[in-house]
Design an enzyme around this catalytic site. Structure first.
Site, PDB file in Angstrom:
ATOM      1  N   GLY A 171     -34.159  17.092  31.563  1.00 18.74           N
ATOM      2  CA  GLY A 171     -34.097  18.545  31.746  1.00 18.74           C
ATOM      3  C   GLY A 171     -34.630  19.316  30.554  1.00 18.74           C
ATOM      4  O   GLY A 171     -35.190  18.748  29.626  1.00 18.74           O
ATOM      5  N   SER A 172     -34.439  20.622  30.601  1.00 20.67           N
ATOM      6  CA  SER A 172     -35.041  21.544  29.630  1.00 20.67           C
ATOM      7  C   SER A 172     -34.650  21.223  28.192  1.00 20.67           C
ATOM      8  O   SER A 172     -33.517  20.841  27.902  1.00 20.67           O
ATOM      9  CB  SER A 172     -34.590  22.965  29.950  1.00 20.67           C
ATOM     10  OG  SER A 172     -34.899  23.822  28.880  1.00 20.67           O
ATOM     11  N   SER A 173     -35.634  21.421  27.284  1.00 17.21           N
ATOM     12  CA  SER A 173     -35.385  21.181  25.861  1.00 17.21           C
ATOM     13  C   SER A 173     -34.373  22.174  25.296  1.00 17.21           C
ATOM     14  O   SER A 173     -33.792  21.939  24.248  1.00 17.21           O
ATOM     15  CB  SER A 173     -36.692  21.273  25.085  1.00 17.21           C
ATOM     16  OG  SER A 173     -37.216  22.576  25.201  1.00 17.21           O
TER      17      SER A 173
END
Lengths: 384, 127
Positions: free
Chosen positions: B59-61
């Site tokens: 998922g998103s950083s």
């Protein structure tokens, strides 16, 4: 990783907790990417500026480290969520504005140049060939590697921030000349071509390539197409650079079929309620082109045009801003199409753009449909 | 067992072991440390004050900031053990000063929930 005595000391906290945090980040990313040392970099470009991308936790983090941290090298920053000069004309809640102001203040307190731009390569002087930099904005990292003669990995928000605080970066991946040599060639087979076809070529290349890719069958790209190619590539994968011409190794064709698949993925509407131009932001050449194309014509719907504030004075002095505003265009500075809170899905269902990167984020973040077409078609179909 | 050190430090505590990857942005409540992704095998459990093993992050950083919030809210893991160091987990542990190590698959399979372990992420050992 081998660290110098000075780096070990900083990692151990002998120069304060914020520098320890920055070195922990570089070492962690270095260990995770099999780097063997840290090397100096001359310029850091940071992402994680728009409140929509980092949220409250990011805002608090930056506020906390900015109490004592200062950037060691030239540091520029990505666009914010909106333009402070014109925000009163938009329906944006006060909380967002306040949070964005806090983030802006934190970066500037640490010494960032208030560029708020995703095209640092177009508004700043470029250091000499082969200089190592740390660019977190993906289109800028790819442009820097492929057109500006600089060396950077496709950095993340934290690695670029740690580079800004220390002036260093792990020596791995695209910093190594062997990795920069592509082992896959994409043969461009689509005609005719405009910035949109190059954006889709980039998006395709990003999906299939590793760290570096060669592109054949392409020459004489104008600035708009170069930027579109870099932005498309940065959106879809991990690839951080390209070269022109055919290389040894595997070859893949980018033909009409492949392009159609990408168009079908990103284009979800045959019309739009609003036009956005600028992801990446438009520089002086593109503004000049747009002004010529708009001569005597006017937009038939709202059109938001995103630029860096570095060119604001120039486009006013040259009369471009007047001409664009006469045609009904809204010039916005310091912000960009991507993750813009100014595009609200309660007010618009679909957006017209020529940007592949813009289309991707409008769909996934703003949750609106997208009508993707070239600037030439936008001017033909959306102005009179 | 020997481990690769990503973020240095030492910790002692009981293990929590996940089968599925972790999405820090969507899957963990940053105020409580509870796993609130219903599809996750650790749904309803807290990762706070445990030595937390999971295969890798997804998922998103921006998920790195979740680890920072957990630390701030006193419900972060004592240390993290992964099969593969993704950049989100590595950055998140670095900014939050949470020891992080990588182990190979055979060693990962020897980790069991509630086992008491001592992790030395300086020398690179788990006892």
């Amino acid at each position: 990783m081998e660290l110098t005595k000075e780096e070990e000391d900083a990692l151990d906290g002998k120069q304060g907790e914020t520098l320890a945090l920055a070195y922990r980040t570089l070492v962690a990313i270095g260990e995770a990417s099999n780097a063997d040392k840290l090397i100096p970099i001359e310029w850091a470009h940071l992402s994680g500026v728009n409140y929509n991308t980092i949220g409250d936790a990011g805002k608090e983090f930056l506020s906390s480290i900015s109490k004592d941290a200062r950037f060691k090298v030239k540091t520029t920053v990505n666009p914010m969520g909106f333009d402070f000069d014109s925000v009163s004309q938009y329906k944006l809640d006060d909380k967002f504005i306040e949070n964005q102001r806090s983030i802006k203040d934190s970066y500037e307190k640490m010494g960032a140049i208030p560029s708020y731009s995703c095209i640092p390569y177009e508004i700043f002087d470029i250091p000499k060939q082969g200089t190592h930099v740390s660019f977190a904005e993906s289109n800028a990292a790819i442009y820097a590697n492929s057109f500006s003669g600089l060396k950077t990995n496709k950095e993340g928000a934290f690695s670029a921030l740690a580079s800004a605080l220390t002036g260093k970066s792990p020596y791995s991946d695209l910093r190594d000349d062997d990795v920069r040599k592509p082992n896959l060639t994409i043969r461009m087979k689509v005609e005719p071509r405009d910035e949109l076809t190059y954006g889709m070529l980039g998006y395709f290349a990003g999906k299939v390539a590793g760290s570096s890719v060669a592109i054949s069958g392409v020459s004489n790209l104008d600035r708009r197409s170069c930027k579109s190619l870099c932005a498309g590539m940065g959106t879809s994968g991990a690839c951080g650079m390209f070269t022109f011409g055919e290389e040894e190794g595997e070859k893949i064709d980018f033909d009409k079929n492949e392009m159609q698949k990408i168009h079908d993925e990103l284009n979800t509407s045959e019309k739009g309620d609003l036009i956005t131009l600028g992801s990446p932001q438009l520089g002086i050449e593109e503004i000049s082109d747009l002004t010529l194309m708009l001569k005597g014509r006017s937009f038939q719907k709202r059109c938001m045009i995103f630029c860096p504030s570095a060119i604001k004075g120039q486009i006013r002095d040259l009369g471009y801003a007047n001409e664009i505003e006469r045609a009904g265009g809204e010039l916005l500075f310091d912000c960009c199409t991507c993750l813009s809170p100014l595009v609200d899905n309660k007010e618009v269902d679909s957006v017209v753009t020529n940007s592949v990167k813009g289309a991707y984020y409008l769909k996934t973040s703003n949750k609106v449909d997208v009508n993707l077409k070239s600037l030439k078609r936008i001017v033909e179909e959306e102005t009179k | 067992m020997n481990v690769k050190v990503i973020v240095r430090g030492k910790a002692q505590g009981s293990l929590l072991v996940a089968k599925n990857p972790i999405n820090f942005l969507g899957g963990i409540d940053k105020k409580t440390g509870l796993v609130h992704d219903k599809k996750h095998d650790l749904f309803g459990k807290s990762i706070g004050n445990k030595i937390f093993a999971f295969p890798f992050g997804v998922g998103s950083s921006v998920g790195a900031y979740t680890l920072y919030s957990l630390k701030y809210n006193n419900c972060a893991p004592l240390a993290i053990i992964c099969l593969k160091a993704d950049l989100t987990t590595a950055s998140g542990c670095a900014i939050s000063n949470i020891p992080l190590v990588v182990v190979d698959k055979n060693d990962y399979d020897l980790l069991h929930e509630n086992n008491q372990v001592t992790l030395d992420a300086i020398e690179g050992k788990i006892l």
